[in-house]
Design a protein around this motif. Structure first.
Motif, mmCIF file in Angstrom:
data_model
loop_
_atom_site.group_PDB
_atom_site.id
_atom_site.type_symbol
_atom_site.label_atom_id
_atom_site.label_comp_id
_atom_site.label_asym_id
_atom_site.label_seq_id
_atom_site.Cartn_x
_atom_site.Cartn_y
_atom_site.Cartn_z
ATOM 1 N N ARG A 104 -20.403 -16.423 -35.868
ATOM 2 C CA ARG A 104 -19.790 -15.560 -34.707
ATOM 3 C C ARG A 104 -19.342 -14.437 -35.333
ATOM 4 O O ARG A 104 -18.776 -14.462 -36.687
ATOM 5 C CB ARG A 104 -18.446 -16.121 -34.234
ATOM 6 C CG ARG A 104 -18.997 -17.591 -33.457
ATOM 7 C CD ARG A 104 -17.952 -18.281 -32.998
ATOM 8 N NE ARG A 104 -17.131 -18.923 -34.290
ATOM 9 C CZ ARG A 104 -16.388 -19.758 -34.052
ATOM 10 N NH1 ARG A 104 -16.152 -20.407 -33.059
ATOM 11 N NH2 ARG A 104 -15.780 -20.245 -35.134
ATOM 12 N N LEU A 105 -19.330 -13.295 -34.745
ATOM 13 C CA LEU A 105 -18.923 -11.823 -35.418
ATOM 14 C C LEU A 105 -17.164 -12.122 -35.615
ATOM 15 O O LEU A 105 -16.594 -12.566 -34.711
ATOM 16 C CB LEU A 105 -19.008 -10.733 -34.071
ATOM 17 C CG LEU A 105 -20.268 -10.315 -33.886
ATOM 18 C CD1 LEU A 105 -20.220 -9.207 -32.541
ATOM 19 C CD2 LEU A 105 -21.219 -9.804 -34.871
ATOM 20 N N ILE A 106 -16.778 -11.388 -36.592
ATOM 21 C CA ILE A 106 -15.432 -11.558 -36.962
ATOM 22 C C ILE A 106 -14.964 -10.204 -36.274
ATOM 23 O O ILE A 106 -14.822 -9.161 -37.088
ATOM 24 C CB ILE A 106 -15.326 -11.432 -38.541
ATOM 25 C CG1 ILE A 106 -15.794 -12.731 -39.175
ATOM 26 C CG2 ILE A 106 -13.994 -11.604 -38.939
ATOM 27 C CD1 ILE A 106 -15.992 -12.872 -40.607
ATOM 28 N N PRO A 165 -10.470 -3.570 -35.149
ATOM 29 C CA PRO A 165 -9.410 -2.623 -35.148
ATOM 30 C C PRO A 165 -9.283 -1.721 -36.533
ATOM 31 O O PRO A 165 -9.248 -0.414 -36.228
ATOM 32 C CB PRO A 165 -8.127 -3.387 -34.800
ATOM 33 C CG PRO A 165 -8.773 -4.677 -34.242
ATOM 34 C CD PRO A 165 -9.880 -4.873 -35.003
ATOM 35 N N GLU A 166 -9.415 -2.248 -37.707
ATOM 36 C CA GLU A 166 -9.392 -1.461 -38.594
ATOM 37 C C GLU A 166 -10.454 -0.762 -38.843
ATOM 38 O O GLU A 166 -10.360 0.485 -39.110
ATOM 39 C CB GLU A 166 -9.153 -2.307 -39.919
ATOM 40 C CG GLU A 166 -8.504 -1.784 -41.080
ATOM 41 C CD GLU A 166 -8.652 -2.596 -42.338
ATOM 42 O OE1 GLU A 166 -8.083 -3.732 -42.336
ATOM 43 O OE2 GLU A 166 -9.239 -2.210 -43.595
ATOM 44 N N ILE A 167 -11.702 -1.081 -38.513
ATOM 45 C CA ILE A 167 -12.733 -0.305 -38.688
ATOM 46 C C ILE A 167 -12.812 0.826 -37.827
ATOM 47 O O ILE A 167 -12.900 2.023 -38.199
ATOM 48 C CB ILE A 167 -14.110 -1.162 -38.097
ATOM 49 C CG1 ILE A 167 -14.616 -2.210 -39.400
ATOM 50 C CG2 ILE A 167 -15.474 -0.315 -38.104
ATOM 51 C CD1 ILE A 167 -15.785 -3.007 -39.102
ATOM 52 N N SER A 181 -16.268 -4.300 -25.617
ATOM 53 C CA SER A 181 -16.408 -3.095 -25.147
ATOM 54 C C SER A 181 -15.062 -2.583 -24.811
ATOM 55 O O SER A 181 -14.993 -1.039 -25.132
ATOM 56 C CB SER A 181 -17.247 -3.384 -23.714
ATOM 57 O OG SER A 181 -17.113 -2.170 -22.847
ATOM 58 N N LYS A 182 -13.959 -3.229 -24.482
ATOM 59 C CA LYS A 182 -12.661 -2.572 -24.091
ATOM 60 C C LYS A 182 -12.043 -1.842 -25.367
ATOM 61 O O LYS A 182 -11.596 -0.912 -25.550
ATOM 62 C CB LYS A 182 -11.771 -3.534 -23.745
ATOM 63 C CG LYS A 182 -11.475 -3.725 -22.307
ATOM 64 C CD LYS A 182 -10.553 -4.782 -21.623
ATOM 65 C CE LYS A 182 -9.056 -4.206 -21.888
ATOM 66 N NZ LYS A 182 -8.106 -5.677 -21.749
ATOM 67 N N LEU A 183 -12.294 -2.618 -26.666
ATOM 68 C CA LEU A 183 -11.468 -2.145 -27.957
ATOM 69 C C LEU A 183 -12.332 -1.036 -28.325
ATOM 70 O O LEU A 183 -11.859 0.119 -28.630
ATOM 71 C CB LEU A 183 -11.813 -3.375 -28.936
ATOM 72 C CG LEU A 183 -11.059 -4.655 -28.890
ATOM 73 C CD1 LEU A 183 -11.492 -5.723 -29.804
ATOM 74 C CD2 LEU A 183 -9.677 -4.424 -29.033
ATOM 75 N N LEU A 184 -13.730 -0.861 -28.193
ATOM 76 C CA LEU A 184 -14.564 0.218 -28.360
ATOM 77 C C LEU A 184 -13.999 1.550 -27.628
ATOM 78 O O LEU A 184 -13.869 2.528 -28.013
ATOM 79 C CB LEU A 184 -15.844 -0.039 -28.340
ATOM 80 C CG LEU A 184 -16.682 -1.182 -29.240
ATOM 81 C CD1 LEU A 184 -17.990 -1.464 -29.189
ATOM 82 C CD2 LEU A 184 -16.557 -0.482 -30.767
#
Lengths: 429, 161
Positions: free
Chosen positions: A170-172, A177-179, A207-210
């Motif tokens: 699974r994606l970590i 957020p740090e990236i 999508s929301k985070l991006l």
């Protein structure tokens, strides 16, 4: 008595239950290719992540188109050209509705997912990326969602950043957020469903985070659209790419959906007929969307076949398809765990994955496993699945992969597991 | 082998092939090698590194490391046993003969000079696996070309080792 443990809700789509309500025997009769013997045994086609089989409905649509309506689109004033154009644009409108696009103008026909992603990388990338910018991908990506970004990065001086995978594939996302805080990521390109592991990514959540960070989001839906209801507005993404042939349609036809304002701001990908407005000796102006991105005679029959495929899938229902696949995956994981020293890849919770099961056995290389299963009429894929970064992450050169669709059965899973007995009898000490 | 259901399958996975797969010969690092070749099969991921110690026109020693399917790894192992200690010309001749056999030439398949390598004849019936079987000899031919290039015998102008 203890209460049952809380159900995790991280996966994007979760079936109501791991059971299937499909009348699979009836559905199988729609697929002539499934009703054949291979090496003396009934075909068990478990290579659907590579491509699906085609129902009669699609084959009939292709034949009907070529028998009655075949002509070039948008350029003939005659009856057949009008019919071909109607079929071509009608298919676009159907796909637009099916994926939740605001308008058919947002649906660009391509050769498939690979071309869709190359189009965005080359067109959007050349107009928007510069030195110091970052493109976010992951170790899960199929080469088609990795190499196009490497190419545009090399041309623009942008750099690739990677989301890594946990031990269950699974994606970590904790790293995201740090990236994003670095402020250099311009676009993220991630798969909806991993073709090598089956992992379903939580696209709406990502999508929301991006978008909070002002980053565009392209989703590689090659394994998503076929197995999963897709609504691009609900997912909240900016580009979605998928292929017809993995969802009962013909090969050579695919879709790029993009938000209109983004597509409008992008330069053409290829030049030629159909994509122009006015042509002068030293410059041209472009046709409006979607034709700006459709140079040359397109795969008209392909769109007709895909239209029929979408109608067919809609009748079965996306939820029912995913539920059936997840029930089969749950059964396959249980049965495969009985195989001595088998190694399974991907999430252990069948609710977090689509119909893909990747595995290895210690006795034999995946290619040998595949050859032996083929001798019993069982079609699987073996290799790196065009996802060499996934193989490297898990320290294997290759895996064997069984991938299911709504027409597969528990009996076929049983035959797969029995076939692994043959592998052990050939290779065991 | 009686448990193998398909006759075809048993012609592919001959006892001798499985034996070389499970107990590869001449596997490991070679001390004092003079030529080294990497070869891979991009579609399958089969991969080997072959090292030779060539003196004059003789293959004094050779070893390999690699990973891949039974057919590829067994074919490399068996190839090393057949060419070890022999002359470069003979090795190239065997490579040509083996390739002919894998392409389905029945006369090559009867050629006794191929010795145990004839066990791979059944692989020619499985077209997608032929390139697995050729991995070892493809690497050997490349190594011999390089050995000749560096020693200047029938030197190829401009060839780099």
């Amino acid at each position: 008595m203890d209460a049952p443990p809380p159900v995790k809700t991280s996966a994007q789509t979760r079936p109501r239950s791991l059971s299937s309500k499909l009348d699979v025997e009836r559905l199988r009769r729609d697929f002539p290719a499934l009703a054949q013997m291979v090496n003396g045994r009934p075909l068990a086609y478990l290579d659907n992540a590579a491509t699906s089989q085609k129902p009669l409905r699609v084959l009939d649509a292709l034949r009907n188109y070529y028998e009655h309506d075949n002509a070039n689109v948008h350029r003939g004033l005659h009856e057949l050209s009008r019919r071909a154009t109607d079929a071509y644009e009608g298919a676009r409108a159907r796909v637009a509705t099916w994926i939740g696009a605001s308008s058919p103008a947002e649906v660009i026909w391509t050769r498939g997912t690979t071309e869709s992603i190359n189009l965005v990388a080359a067109s959007w990338g050349s107009a928007n990326l510069k030195e110091g910018d970052e493109i976010l991908v992951s170790d899960m990506e199929h080469h088609s969602n990795l190499v196009p970004w490497q190419l545009i990065a090399a041309r623009t001086g942008a750099k690739l950043r990677f989301l890594e995978l946990d031990d269950e594939g699974r994606l970590i996302l904790d790293a995201l957020p740090e990236i994003l805080d670095g402020g250099r990521v311009r676009i993220a390109a991630l798969s909806h469903v991993s073709n090598a592991l089956g992992t379903i990514n939580p696209i709406a959540e990502i999508s929301k985070l991006l978008h909070e960070a002002g980053v565009l989001f392209l989703v590689d839906g090659a394994q998503g659209a076929a197995h999963h209801g897709v609504n691009v507005r609900e997912l909240g993404v900016d580009f979605y790419a998928c292929s017809g042939h993995k969802m009962c349609g013909p090969t050579g036809i695919g879709v790029l959906w993009g938000r209109r304002e983004l597509l409008e701001g992008m330069p053409p990908y290829q030049g030629g007929g159909e994509m122009i407005d006015r042509v002068e000796r030293d410059y041209s102006t472009w046709a409006a969307l979607p034709h700006k991105f459709e140079a040359g005679t397109p795969n008209i029959a392909g769109t007709v076949g895909l239209h029929a495929a979408v109608d067919y899938l809609d009748e079965i229902g996306a939820d029912a398809i995913l539920a059936h696949e997840q029930a089969l995956v749950a059964y396959a994981l249980d049965r495969l765990r009985e195989v001595p020293r088998v190694r399974l890849f991907g999430p252990s919770d069948p609710g977090e994955r689509a119909g893909v099961v990747s595995f290895t056995v210690p006795e034999a290389h995946p290619h040998d496993v595949s050859t032996i299963l083929d001798s019993e009429g069982i079609a699987i894929r073996a290799g790196h699945h065009c996802a060499q970064l996934v193989m490297r992450r898990f320290g294997v050169p290759a895996t064997a992969r069984a991938s299911f669709y709504f027409y597969n059965t528990r009996d076929e899973v049983d035959r797969l597991v029995q076939g692994l007995e043959t592998v052990r009898s050939v290779f065991g000490d | 082998m009686s448990s193998i259901p398909e006759p075809q399958l048993s012609s592919l996975y001959q006892e001798l092939i499985l034996e070389h797969y499970k107990r590869p010969r001449n596997r490991g690092e070679l001390e004092g090698g003079t030529v080294e070749v990497h070869m891979r099969n991009p579609s399958c991921g089969d991969e080997i590194r072959l090292q030779l110690r060539v003196e004059g026109d003789a293959i004094m020693d050779l070893r390999f490391v690699g990973e891949g399917c039974a057919i590829s790894q067994a074919s490399v192992s068996m190839m090393t046993t057949v060419v070890k200690g022999g002359r470069l010309d003979d090795a190239m001749g065997l490579a040509k003969r083996f390739t002919e056999m894998m392409r389905g030439d029945p006369e090559a398949a009867r050629d006794r000079s191929l010795k145990d390598l004839r066990a791979f004849q059944g692989v020619s019936k499985f077209p997608v696996r032929v390139k697995c079987a050729l991995l070892g000899f493809d690497a050997l031919q490349e190594a011999v070309k390089r050995a000749r290039g560096t020693e200047g015998s029938p030197a190829v102008p401009g060839a780099t080792p």
